[in-house]
Structures are given as structure tokens and as C-alpha cells.
Design an enzyme around this catalytic site. Structure first.
Site, PDB file in Angstrom:
ATOM      1  N   ASN A   1       0.817  -1.211   0.000  1.00 59.48           N
ATOM      2  CA  ASN A   1       0.000   0.000   0.000  1.00 59.48           C
ATOM      3  C   ASN A   1       0.850   1.261   0.000  1.00 59.48           C
ATOM      4  OD1 ASN A   1      -2.412  -1.332  -0.159  1.00 59.48           O
ATOM      5  ND2 ASN A   1      -2.921  -1.157   2.005  1.00 59.48           N
ATOM      6  N   CYS A  29      -7.361   2.312   3.691  1.00 53.57           N
ATOM      7  CA  CYS A  29      -6.069   1.612   3.682  1.00 53.57           C
ATOM      8  C   CYS A  29      -4.870   2.541   3.538  1.00 53.57           C
ATOM      9  CB  CYS A  29      -6.049   0.571   2.564  1.00 53.57           C
ATOM     10  SG  CYS A  29      -7.213  -0.789   2.802  1.00 53.57           S
TER      11      CYS A  29
END
Length: 441
Positions: free
Chosen positions: A214, A266
Site C-alpha cells: 500500500n 487503507c
């Protein structure tokens, strides 16, 4: 195979429904009684394309059940997944208290060998903290029941989560025993049969992989947003620059689209958490610190362009916002750039009219009665001095510009996702503002 998934939010529910579609018998556990009541009525508490239909199908087939009690199903399952939230704390670290609560409950109720799998996004080393907590609970019971811990981070993209789960580009599994590896191989056998990549590694590396993945994607976004800013100053066109660099196979095209910043559940919290993990280990992630700083500034870019269009003052102006969710095909507004824009507009004395295809109810939790909620993009634009696009929903891509011109009082279009053709928009008499593109092309 019988499994339980603790946490019936975004990750837990999508995972549970998809595992049941693959033939597993799934118990979804959540302490939120209202959520469980809704799920037992076949109503998912989140919007995700295709989720409600798949949920209904597997409930009919009896492969998925919902309960508020982990203890009630522990003796029936071989694997328990933890899929609870790990929200950011004030210092940026991930709050793992809900994870540890599940670990304690698991330790209090385990009666036979069971594999506990971490699907929540957690700092490196959390799985071993969970293992120690379970051992503490077993010592309090005076028992020595065998169990294993594994890490199986999720890489689902909201809006296409079911497709991502059923046809993954990779499945990462961290284990430290042959027995755990064998169980996870059995669970993921359907994916192995279809030749999807299932990558086994150690637990610490699996935990780290989720954060780094991420963080890398967030870095690409912030990098291109900085490039877009430079393009505006030099006269270059970021869309052409992106096409030029994306043709390099070492770089590729994904996550290189400039816009008004990233949001969601996220990227923001995972970047913060990785920075905090580094600090705890006496190390600085300087690139990620810059990524976070750039994204914070980028979330203000739509407001800045609106302010520029009206000579620095938005008091008394009316602005229509198209799209509120942080991305299309979801109602998730966590860390959405639209939140920053709305707040800044209200502080500047502007009126705000909003529309999003699915996030309107969620928006009420953020904005209350301070904005006007509309039924479509044209109603939102009624009497507006400007329209600002935040979310690139497909139904926003080909608006009737002539109709829009009739409805609006003003002529400003701010395209926060670069989805419109500048020449076409300006042909209808609008002043067009975008991110890093030349308006004369």
C-alpha cells in the site's frame, strides 16, 4: 472446510462471502448486534458491487451464517480469521486493541487444534503478540491446547473486491509450521487449481508485505500529483507525460493518474503505520513522510482551484460537488478528499450542493444538514456557480454540457480526476480547471 471470520466489516464480509462461494462453510462473527441482524436478513452493511447478490445466494445454500458469538462456533471450525479494524491512533500507529480482544477470546474458548489467521492489517510482529496472548489465556485455564498462527493479508480494492478475491493476482500467506501451511493450502486449493499465485513466506514478511504494498501505491500517486503540479508551472501536460513514462515496462501505467489525493481505509492509515513502525525501530521513512505530506496538500487542490477561479473569495458562492466516496463503486468516505473540500468551502462561506450515487447516507454522518443533498448531478448543479468533480463514477463521464450550462448560474468546472476533454468542456462556454493539464489542449 469450516471456518470462522471475526469482524463482518469490509474485509471480513467480502472474505466470508467469497470463501462460502468457493464451498467453505463460513461463520461470520461480529459483536455489533444490529449488523448481524441486518446480515441475517440478507442486507450487507456496506456497499460493494455484487456483494448483496452473492450473499443471498450463499445464505440460500446454507454455507454462510452470522452470529455475535465466537464461542458458539469454535468447536465447529478448523480456522479462525481475524478481520477486525485497526484504526490509526493520534501518533499514526495502528490500534490493535480489537485484534488482541479476539486473541483473548480465542484463547478462552479453544478446545482443539485450531489455526488463527490474521487478515487485519497489523504492524509487523503483531501475530507473535497474538500468539503470546493466547498462551497466557491457556495458562490461566491450566491447559495446553495446540494452535498455530498465520498471516494472510488482504489486497482487495474497494469497488472490485469480489473480483479481486475470486481472481487474485497473488495470495500472500505467512506461516511458521507445516500444519498451518497444509491447512491454508487446503483452503486456497481452488485458487491453486486455477493457477493463481499463492505465495508462502514467514509471518513477519507477510505482515510487512501488506504495508509496503500500500505504501508503494500511495507513493506512485503522490509522485504523480507532484509531477502534475510542476507540469502546471512549466506548461507541460501531465496526461502526456504519464503516457510517456507508462510505456516503459519497468514503470507501467497503474496508479499514475494525478488527481485530488488518495483516501479510503487503507492507504492513509497504512502509510502512517509504516512510518510509525520505522520510528519505533529507530529508522525514518523519509520518502513516506513526503508521500503523506504531498497527499495532505493535494486534498486541498480542488478548493484552491475554485478559489482561483473566483479571485480568491468564495463567500456567497454555491459549489456543486459530484462524487463524495473516495473512489467509484463504494460508499466508503473514510479520508475522502471531498471531506476536506466541503469543510474548506463551508469555512469560506460558500454554499455546497452534493451528489454521489451510493454515498449519500454516509455523507450525512460527515456533513449533517450543512450541505444540500441532491438526487443527481444536474439537480446538484442547479443555480451553482461551479461544479467540482471528486469521484470518477462512470455515470459522470459524459454529462450533457448544454443542459448543465442551462442549470448553472456560473461557468466554472473543476475536474479533480482529469476525466473530461478540456476542449469539449470549453466549447460549451465553461472555464475548465484540471490537474496538471494544459487547458488549451
Amino acid at each position: 472446510m469450516n471456518i470462522a471470520i471475526v469482524g463482518s466489516g469490509y474485509v471480513g464480509l467480502v472474505s466470508g462471502v467469497c470463501f462460502s462461494e468457493m464451498g467453505a462453510n463460513v461463520y461470520c462473527v461480529d459483536k455489533d448486534e444490529k449488523k448481524i441482524r441486518l446480515l441475517n436478513d440478507g442486507i450487507p452493511p456496506i456497499y460493494e458491487d455484487g456483494l448483496q447478490e452473492l450473499l443471498a445466494k450463499n445464505m440460500r445454500d446454507g454455507r454462510i451464517r452470522f452470529t455475535t458469538s465466537l464461542a458458539s462456533c469454535m468447536d465447529k471450525v478448523e480456522i479462525v480469521f481475524i478481520a477486525v479494524g485497526t484504526p490509526p491512533m493520534e501518533d499514526g500507529s495502528a490500534d490493535v486493541k480489537y485484534v488482541m480482544e479476539v486473541a483473548s477470546e480465542f484463547g478462552r474458548h479453544i478446545g482443539k487444534y485450531t489455526l488463527l489467521v490474521m487478515k487485519s492489517t497489523v504492524p509487523v510482529g503483531t501475530c507473535y503478540r497474538v500468539r503470546d496472548r493466547i498462551r497466557d489465556e491457556l495458562r490461566l485455564r491450566g491447559e495446553d491446547i495446540p494452535f498455530d498462527i498465520a498471516s494472510n493479508p488482504e489486497f482487495l480494492k474497494e469497488g472490485v473486491a469480489i473480483k479481486d478475491f475470486m481472481t487474485p493476482d497473488r495470495v500472500v500467506i505467512g506461516v511458521d509450521s507445516d500444519r498451518a501451511r497444509s491447512l491454508m493450502s487446503s483452503l486456497y486449493r481452488p485458487f491453486l487449481l486455477n493457477n493463481y499465485r499463492v505465495i508462502f513466506m514467514d509471518i513477519l514478511s507477510a505482515e510487512m508485505t501488506k504495508y509496503v504494498s500500500n505504501a508503494m501505491l500511495a507513493t506512485r500517486i503522490s509522485f504523480m500529483n507532484e509531477v502534475a503540479g510542476l507540469c502546471e508551472l512549466t506548461g507541460a501536460d501531465v496526461s502526456k507525460v504519464r503516457a510517456g513514462i507508462a510505456s516503459d515496462t519497468r514503470i507501467g501505467s497503474k496508479f499514475l493518474y494525478p488527481g485530488c489525493g488518495y483516501g479510503g481505509s487503507c492507504f492513509p492509515k497504512d502509510v502512517k503505520a509504516l512510518i510509525h513502525t520505522a520510528e519505533e525501530n529507530g529508522f525514518r521513512m523519509r520518502i513516506l513522510e513526503a508521500v503523506e505530506q504531498v497527499n495532505g496538500m493535494q486534498k486541498k487542490v480542488v478548493f484552491k482551484k475554485l478559489s482561483e477561479a473566483f479571485g480568491g473569495s468564495l463567500a456567497g458562492r454555491t459549489v456543486a460537488l459530484w462524487g463524495l466516496a473516495f473512489k467509484p463503486c463504494t460508499d466508503d468516505m473514510r479520508e475522502a478528499p471531498s471531506i476536506q473540500t466541503v469543510r474548506m468551502l463551508l469555512e469560506a462561506g460558500a454554499g455546497v450542493r452534493v451528489f454521489d450515487p451510493v454515498a449519500m447516507e454516509v455523507a450525512r454522518m460527515y456533513f449533517g444538514d450543512r450541505v444540500t443533498y441532491c438526487e443527481d448531478i444536474y439537480q446538484a448543479a442547479e443555480g451553482a456557480d461551479a461544479v467540482a468533480l471528486h469521484t470518477e463514477w462512470k455515470q459522470f463521464r459524459i454529462p450533457d454540457w448544454a443542459e448543465l450550462k442551462k442549470r448553472m448560474d456560473g461557468d466554472v468546472i473543476v475536474d479533480g480526476r482529469n476525466i473530461y476533454d478540456p476542449a469539449e468542456v470549453e466549447r460549451y462556454g465553461f472555464r475548465y480547471y484540471c490537474i496538471g493539464r494544459r487547458r488549451d489542449q
